[in-house]
Design an enzyme around this catalytic site. Structure first.
Site, PDB file in Angstrom:
ATOM      1  N   GLY A 213     -13.604  -1.076   5.372  1.00 44.28           N
ATOM      2  CA  GLY A 213     -13.599  -2.180   5.086  1.00 44.28           C
ATOM      3  C   GLY A 213     -14.046  -3.239   6.096  1.00 44.28           C
ATOM      4  O   GLY A 213     -14.006  -2.892   7.304  1.00 44.28           O
ATOM      5  N   THR A 458      -4.592   3.170  -5.619  1.00 44.74           N
ATOM      6  CA  THR A 458      -4.169   4.521  -4.797  1.00 44.74           C
ATOM      7  C   THR A 458      -4.520   3.801  -3.258  1.00 44.74           C
ATOM      8  O   THR A 458      -4.836   4.848  -2.426  1.00 44.74           O
ATOM      9  CB  THR A 458      -5.275   5.036  -5.736  1.00 44.74           C
ATOM     10  N   GLU A 460      -3.762   2.189  -0.187  1.00 50.29           N
ATOM     11  CA  GLU A 460      -2.319   1.633   0.770  1.00 50.29           C
ATOM     12  C   GLU A 460      -1.043   2.218   0.480  1.00 50.29           C
ATOM     13  O   GLU A 460      -0.065   2.050   0.248  1.00 50.29           O
ATOM     14  CB  GLU A 460      -1.877   0.147   0.360  1.00 50.29           C
TER      15      GLU A 460
END
Lengths: 718, 718
Positions: A213, A458, A460
């Site tokens: 991110g 899916t 973390e």
């Protein structure tokens, strides 16, 4: 997009029909006693709502206030680039409203409030999951890494800019070639004694950082995870602060490159991307050195001697990501059920029990099953989350922060996050289908939320991998307890007090000793509708599954590597199933604990039905196991489905109260079908037909006419 | 979006491990015998591929050729308005390439080829589901309605324009207030004898047409379904041709209004919208009058006397929608599995069985379970679809077109479409998760296809409603067969030849008489790994469930309406489960039939494993039922899971062959992770580490160093 079903032959109607005496009774918002006069228990919606808000009720209310503001709401139909721009602006809005600094140190205008921070963060998901996750990247991952892995100098240097969003940043851990297996990442940070710098380097394409991110556009800085190498020794994964882009031009700095991950299945308000480093030099002091440091001459030191424990400790600070995803998943499930259940109390379809009015959807048995079982699971997951959050706060506030506490927290998060995130996807989909074509329209949000929540299962930590961590812990505790015991005996499904202790020692929950106390699983089964009966069955299953796999794997560690691995792989499926059973038990226990805190008698009755529905649904799902292992007789097993059906009928009148207690307003739910419009439409339609019948001008149905004619003909013949 | 898992403590690796002797062996594309030397059976990929293409292989190949062209591919990241424009252009491309006229009459340059038309249409889904469904709206619904419900004059007047796309049109059936319950729609078409016109009218908001493709923008005409009223009598739902928009200005004609349904969860290349009519007058001859007509003086007539049968017949012409969705769902499942399985043979994660190389994902037991069980179901659904399509062609070509044939076709479509569309969603999601974060990127298509396929489970008949139609049929056949039999006796789970006949009489499948022949379910259970054993168990379950519900509902029809309805509702869940069990049996039978057509021995062996995996998975899913009802012993039931695990290992070496046989190329799969890039990356990474080790310059792992130091210290002490 057209829905077609023929109902010819007349008997189609009988398939869709109405349920018992409560059919059509819908309780209003608020305490439902008044309107019914005492025969029925009533839910105290306000009190239940307060209980659901939990320990950080005030923070949640405050955060819900923000999440209800239109400025923070997702705008549907934007391109991913437009969406990114909007969400970046929303992050600034959060900063301006002091919404994101609770976890940071008081001396930097934070509040050192870890539990409250996560509670507030979770609530943002109702505004836009992209907003939540982008905030999570900035403050929960990037900022947290600097705070927890760095030391005073780092805090002073970077935290203010991170908190104010002056430095948008990345958490550059995952690589294209390695997802959940962080220990194997390939990026290196090699110390160069000559210059006193670390050299960050990407050795090959699979070592590019990926799915990161803020990497595609916004990230000016990054915490980069890399193998720390000094004096020819690899000390394992460490975190380094790296400047990525020129703050003025937004261009990558020399040696750094990357690309955009492009459009994703959801969360398109976040600019995920890839990063690679070609011998990028950073100062030695950019190593976030709380758990490992390198002196100017290249000597490595760490307060934690064991490389394994050091790695665990460093990554352990990041458990809050999993904790908050667990909470966000519960919040979204609540939103979805509030909308679908509201709609199902207004929407009419097929007339079965009368010639004029059609049934309300929520009076159909299948519809109740679809929605109420998920409502029960949502309550269970919510109560379990509150316990997880308190455990998290205990550890991070320092109140209970032993190694064992941290391990328990890790295991609990690894157990609950998979269940709640999968549950959210399942609930969103079932609600969307339960609302038919209308559920597919973005204006009703199910599809939008589902797309955004998809990746929660899916990231973390891949859910399947997390459950294996839980299984590993269960096996380790089991092995510790029975180092000197004959596994063969244990494996014969003997339930003894000892196995009860083994589970107990996972440190996660005080599981009851019912089976041990009574000495008989069969006796427990007699009472499968009671709390203790459910507990015994659920607990016994976890214990037996773990001891069975434990026995099967006995000695695997002593086999040659490849053979031991093959043996484990032959039981991988069972291991994951055992971990899931354990996590479900934790949810059931949390629900049961919560019942004890309910003081209003009516609420307690209804919530107990809901807890029973949850427990019985788990038992029904695993009924084959209980039968195969002699825990339930054929006769008793056949009663489970009926009992569930009866619970559905009991819960029906309280369904609206139970979703109202979630405390979300229309500004959070924002589904066009859950606004009362449907009721208005249905009432208008019914009024039309009533008026038509009253006028005497209603067209006669051809079928009715034919029947009349047939009767008349018969009359003439006779 | 970062994936984090700690692997501290060293034992994490043992949870993820390698499977038996076949681990790592991947067969290449093509016949896999050569490379292995005979010990293993081999799949003849080319021959199997030909069998999978089925009766309309040539049409499928042709349509796949088109679907592989970039002009027809979905462009990701467009706004819904841009996407709509693109898809409308693609429809013209289809017209220009003669891809959509197969079903129309030869005299209008069609080919009167109904089966081939659907086969070709299904294949378009790989290009873009929006393209498929928009084409379906135009030619499969709008055009089909004019063709099947209209007569010569209508054909001549409108079909050429519909076929050429000069008249884009709507199929205006569903209303906001009525989804699957078409008989209850509220739009009226009242005949006005004075002017010789029908007056189309929307009496209230809930009667707006909704979710109608082509309604928001493109539709110039529409087939509008409305209650036909003449001389004060309502003759039920009929279809009317209505001009919607001015072809030049694209504005609604007087009295017509509507709105855009806006962004949807998927299929955003289609302009779904709402329509309403304010006393819109159309010529009497715009009634599509094949099954019902009104003379100039207002007299109604129909070749079908019974209003119920008339309704059934009119809607029955539309079964091809369900047939084609069934096929498209299978095609998408194939695409998803081809991508995920290819990736899983290349992707490595966690090193368990060696110190240097990580495991290929597809060698993990859980991964095999996730993908191979769905691969088996996809094969079953595909073979069942081929039978459905042939049945459809038999009816629509007139080869076998009795009332009974039509009813069987309807029931078969209603049984298979729910299973295959739910299966597609499940498969897409499992594949997306099995590919981790990469699965979430749109470049890998799982998320995009899932979003588009979502609505397939509720449109053209909500899946839950369709299964109830199947249940109704099963019950009706059952009741017919046993009108004079004591229900109580039957209900006591007695499996007799008679019940076998009852199922047989559904006309859907020749189900085997194994149970009847041997006279013992227990004996059948002994052979649960054999074809006959599986058949007996699956068949017996359907029979028993139907007879149980039949007995429970005995006399419901004689009760007062409300009580009868309540009784039905108490068994709604069981009814739906019984219908699903029936549909699963049909899939299993189709798979088994297909095995008989396989001549290559190796292919037959491997496909038989896959069929067994499908059968055993069904039995495992319903294991509780088999145990509760004494069909399987505890001991035998416990072997099911192990047997499935052994099948996974057997199938592993053939996984690539089994997806290659689907015959889709990269131009159809178009997933970045299924191009071989992953293998290139993995090979590059392994080469890097190999070279590093060979050079002697690889950094030493701190853990290794600590171990050496400990050994040295011990040496000094000794």
């Amino acid at each position: 997009m057209t829905e077609v079903v023929d109902r010819s032959g007349g008997s189609g109607r009988t398939v869709n029909t109405k349920t018992g005496p409560n059919a059509g009774t819908t309780s209003g918002t608020g305490t439902s006693a008044g309107s019914r006069g005492g025969a029925q228990p009533a839910v105290d919606v306000a009190a239940l709502g307060e209980q659901l808000l939990g320990k950080w009720a005030d923070v949640r209310r405050q955060s819900r206030g923000l999440a209800g503001e239109p400025e923070l709401h997702k705008t549907e139909g934007l391109t991913h680039t437009e969406h990114r721009t909007r969400v970046f602006g929303q992050l600034k809005y959060l900063v301006d409203h002091n919404a994101v600094h609770r976890a940071f140190p008081a001396e930097l205008n934070g509040a050192d409030d870890h539990g409250g921070n996560v509670a507030g963060f979770e609530e943002l998901v109702t505004a836009d999951p992209s907003l939540q996750i982008k905030a999570g990247v900035q403050w929960g991952l990037f900022g947290s890494a600097v705070m927890h892995l760095g030391t005073a100098e780092h805090h002073a240097k970077w935290l203010p800019g991170i908190m104010s969003l002056e430095i948008p940043g990345c958490f550059a851990m995952t690589e294209t070639g390695h997802g959940s297996d962080v220990a194997s990442i390939a990026t290196t940070a090699t110390f160069d004694e000559a210059t006193g710098e670390f050299v960050i380097h990407t050795p090959f394409r699979a070592a590019w950082k990926d799915y990161t991110g803020n990497a595609a556009n916004d990230g000016l800085g990054a915490v980069v995870f890399a193998q720390l190498v000094t004096k020819g020794v690899n000390h394992g994964v460490h975190a380094f602060y790296v400047d990525l882009r020129d703050p003025d031009t937004k261009e990558f700095l020399p040696g750094i490159g990357g690309e955009d991950d492009g459009v994703k299945g959801g969360l398109n308000g976040i600019d995920n991307g890839r990063l690679h480093f070609n011998n990028v030099r950073i100062p030695r002091t950019n190593l976030l050195n709380r758990y490992g440091d390198v002196t100017a001459d290249g000597t490595y030191s760490s307060p934690i001697a064991s490389p394994g424990r050091r790695f665990f400790t460093m990554l352990g600070t990041l458990v809050q990501g999993r904790v908050s995803l667990d909470g966000a998943a519960v919040a979204v499930s609540k939103i979805a059920l509030a909308a679908a259940i509201r709609y199902a109390t207004e929407r009419r379809q097929f007339n079965a029990s009368s010639h004029t009015d059609e049934e309300v959807l929520l009076d159909y048995q299948r519809h109740q099953r679809r929605l109420f079982t998920r409502l029960a699971t949502t309550y269970a997951a919510g109560f379990a989350h509150e316990q997880l959050l308190q455990k998290f706060d205990d550890v991070f506030s320092g109140a209970h922060d032993t190694d064992e506490d941290r391990q328990d927290l890790e295991t609990l998060a690894a157990a609950l996050k998979p269940l709640s995130t999968w549950h959210a996807l399942d609930t969103l989909q079932e609600c969307r289908e339960a609302c038919g074509g209308a559920g597919f329209l973005i204006e009703n949000r199910f599809a939008s939320l589902r797309a955004d929540m998809d990746v929660y299962v899916t990231f973390e930590g891949d859910n399947t991998v997390l459950l294996q961590l839980v299984a590993k812990r269960l096996l380790a505790d089991y092995a510790k307890e029975f180092r000197n015991v004959d596994f063969g005996v244990l494996a014969r499904y003997v339930v003894t007090q000892a196995t009860g202790v083994a589970i107990h020692r996972t440190g996660l929950r005080q599981v009851a000793q019912f089976v041990a106390d009574t000495g008989s699983v069969q006796k427990a089964a007699l009472a499968l509708r009671d709390e203790e009966g459910q507990r015994a069955l659920l607990t016994d299953r976890v214990q037996t599954m773990v001891s069975e796999v434990g026995a099967a794997l006995k000695g695997a560690g002593k086999l040659p590597l490849e053979k031991g691995a093959a043996l484990f792989n032959q039981h991988q499926n069972e291991l994951i199933d055992a971990a899931q059973a354990h996590a479900e038990l934790l949810q059931w226990e949390a629900f049961t604990d919560a019942l004890r805190e309910v003081s209003d008698p009516g609420t307690k009755v209804v919530l107990t039905w809901l807890r029973d529905l949850f427990g019985l649904s788990l038992i029904e799902k695993n009924l084959a196991w209980y039968l195969m292992n002699g825990r339930l007789s054929m006769q008793r097993a056949r009663t489970v489905g009926d009992y569930i059906n009866r619970l559905l009928v009991k819960i029906r009148p309280h369904a609206l109260d139970l979703v109202d207690a979630f405390g979300y307003g229309e500004e959070h739910i924002r589904a066009a079908i859950a606004t009362g419009d449907e009721k208005t439409r249905q009432d208008e339609a019914r009024a039309h037909y009533r008026a038509q019948r009253a006028s005497g001008n209603a067209p006669v149905d051809e079928k009715v006419l034919l029947a009349r004619t047939a009767i008349a003909a018969r009359g003439r013949r006779n």
